[in-house]
Enzyme design. Structure first.
Site, PDB file in Angstrom:
ATOM      1  N   SER A  45       0.833  -1.254   0.054  1.00 27.54           N
ATOM      2  CA  SER A  45      -0.014  -0.209  -0.130  1.00 27.54           C
ATOM      3  C   SER A  45       1.006   1.308   0.236  1.00 27.54           C
ATOM      4  O   SER A  45       2.020   1.422  -0.899  1.00 27.54           O
ATOM      5  CB  SER A  45      -0.689   0.022   1.213  1.00 27.54           C
ATOM      6  OG  SER A  45      -1.979   0.976   1.150  1.00 27.54           O
TER       7      SER A  45
ATOM      8  N   TYR B  54      -5.167   8.474  -6.479  1.00 24.87           N
ATOM      9  CA  TYR B  54      -3.971   7.456  -6.117  1.00 24.87           C
ATOM     10  C   TYR B  54      -4.340   7.011  -4.520  1.00 24.87           C
ATOM     11  O   TYR B  54      -4.408   5.730  -4.462  1.00 24.87           O
ATOM     12  CB  TYR B  54      -2.588   7.902  -6.007  1.00 24.87           C
ATOM     13  CG  TYR B  54      -1.536   7.058  -5.260  1.00 24.87           C
ATOM     14  CD1 TYR B  54      -1.172   6.085  -6.265  1.00 24.87           C
ATOM     15  CD2 TYR B  54      -0.869   7.358  -4.340  1.00 24.87           C
ATOM     16  CE1 TYR B  54      -0.021   5.203  -5.434  1.00 24.87           C
ATOM     17  CE2 TYR B  54       0.225   6.683  -3.847  1.00 24.87           C
ATOM     18  CZ  TYR B  54       0.463   5.335  -4.352  1.00 24.87           C
ATOM     19  OH  TYR B  54       1.495   4.509  -3.887  1.00 24.87           O
TER      20      TYR B  54
ATOM     21  N   LYS C 199      -5.611   3.049  -2.909  1.00 17.81           N
ATOM     22  CA  LYS C 199      -4.473   2.630  -1.654  1.00 17.81           C
ATOM     23  C   LYS C 199      -5.517   2.233  -0.716  1.00 17.81           C
ATOM     24  O   LYS C 199      -5.424   1.465   0.151  1.00 17.81           O
ATOM     25  CB  LYS C 199      -3.527   3.288  -1.489  1.00 17.81           C
ATOM     26  CG  LYS C 199      -2.514   3.271  -2.532  1.00 17.81           C
ATOM     27  CD  LYS C 199      -1.955   1.898  -2.813  1.00 17.81           C
ATOM     28  CE  LYS C 199      -0.640   1.886  -3.797  1.00 17.81           C
ATOM     29  NZ  LYS C 199      -0.353   0.412  -4.043  1.00 17.81           N
TER      30      LYS C 199
END
Length: 276
Positions: free
Chosen positions: A132, A146, A150
């Site tokens: 992650s 983004y 994650k």
């Protein structure tokens, strides 16, 4: 018999460093990448087997797993490392760009995991390690897409963990530092994503550029080494620990996120990202 690890995205970065480290520790390594000609960062070792795997191609996932098992006889650990960051103002990102971000960072890891689980279930053992980011716990400006990918990876892994415990399978998360792992400093304008510039955001871009520029000196100098060691610990410690946050640069903000009130956390992050 040596244990075997399959790692996605081993052409560079964490993936290549992890492959080399495990091989040096005597593990068999199935080093996978989209383009196997880009294997120059891997050590020449008899216990590193390079094979093609594109996380957006389910057939290549199945093929790589079969080839890896045929080559070494087993797979004990899978590291979902392949991924990238889409950076820039959210409004500038096309739906297609966002879809691709999730296809790689989330659905790719899910497809690799789905493909290996029948094998792990038959053995009643196995470890899945998902890479992650600090941005998987904290929403960073200029990285909302983004970060959301994650966040999804972390939520899925945490839920999956409960499903697998009775089968002898563990699921774990590595959270490298945000500034170091996501490359904000060189991509703060979103140039790498080819995003269109919206002029209304220029004052914010100028301000946040200064913030991230000031973070250049805060990233751990030995960050890659720390991350690789954390992956090795996750693979070998025999515990059901879920999260590993190995780099110091992200720890203050992670601590604020997880150990203070929402008001205190918001005040703290506002002081970083919205300072005048």
């Amino acid at each position: 018999m040596n244990k075997t690890i399959l790692i996605t995205g081993t052409s560079s970065g964490f993936g290549a460093a992890t492959a080399n480290y495990f091989a040096a520790k005597g593990w068999n390594v199935i080093a996978t990448m989209r383009d196997t000609t880009k294997n120059g960062n891997l050590e020449k070792s008899g216990n590193i087997f390079v094979t093609q795997l594109d996380v957006q191609d389910k057939n290549s996932i199945d093929k790589a797993i079969v080839e890896g098992i045929n080559h070494f006889g087993s797979i004990d650990v899978v590291v979902n490392n392949a991924g990238y960051g889409l950076f820039g103002i959210f409004e500038s990102a096309s739906r297609e760009a966002i879809q691709t971000q999730f296809d790689v960072n989330v659905f790719g890891a899910m497809d690799v995991t789905r493909a290996i689980l029948p094998y792990f279930r038959s053995n009643r053992s196995g470890t899945i390690i998902n890479i992650s980011s600090g941005a998987g716990a904290i929403g960073f400006p200029m990285a909302s897409v983004y970060s959301s990918s994650k966040f999804a990876l972390e939520g899925w892994t945490e839920g999956l963990r409960y499903e697998l415990v009775s089968l002898g399978i563990t699921a774990k998360i590595i959270e490298p530092g945000g500034a170091m792992q996501t490359g904000f400093m060189s991509r703060v304008g979103g140039e790498s994503a080819g995003l269109n510039l919206i002029e209304d955001y220029l004052p914010f871009l100028e301000q946040i550029g200064k913030v991230y520029g000031g973070m250049q000196g805060t990233a751990d100098a030995d960050a890659v080494e720390k991350v690789v060691h954390a992956i090795y610990e996750a693979a070998t410690d025999g515990t059901d620990r879920l999260r590993y946050s190995p780099t110091d640069d992200i720890k203050p903000i992670l601590n604020a996120r997880r150990n203070t009130s929402e008001e205190e956390y918001q005040t703290f992050t506002n002081s970083i990202f919205l300072a005048k």
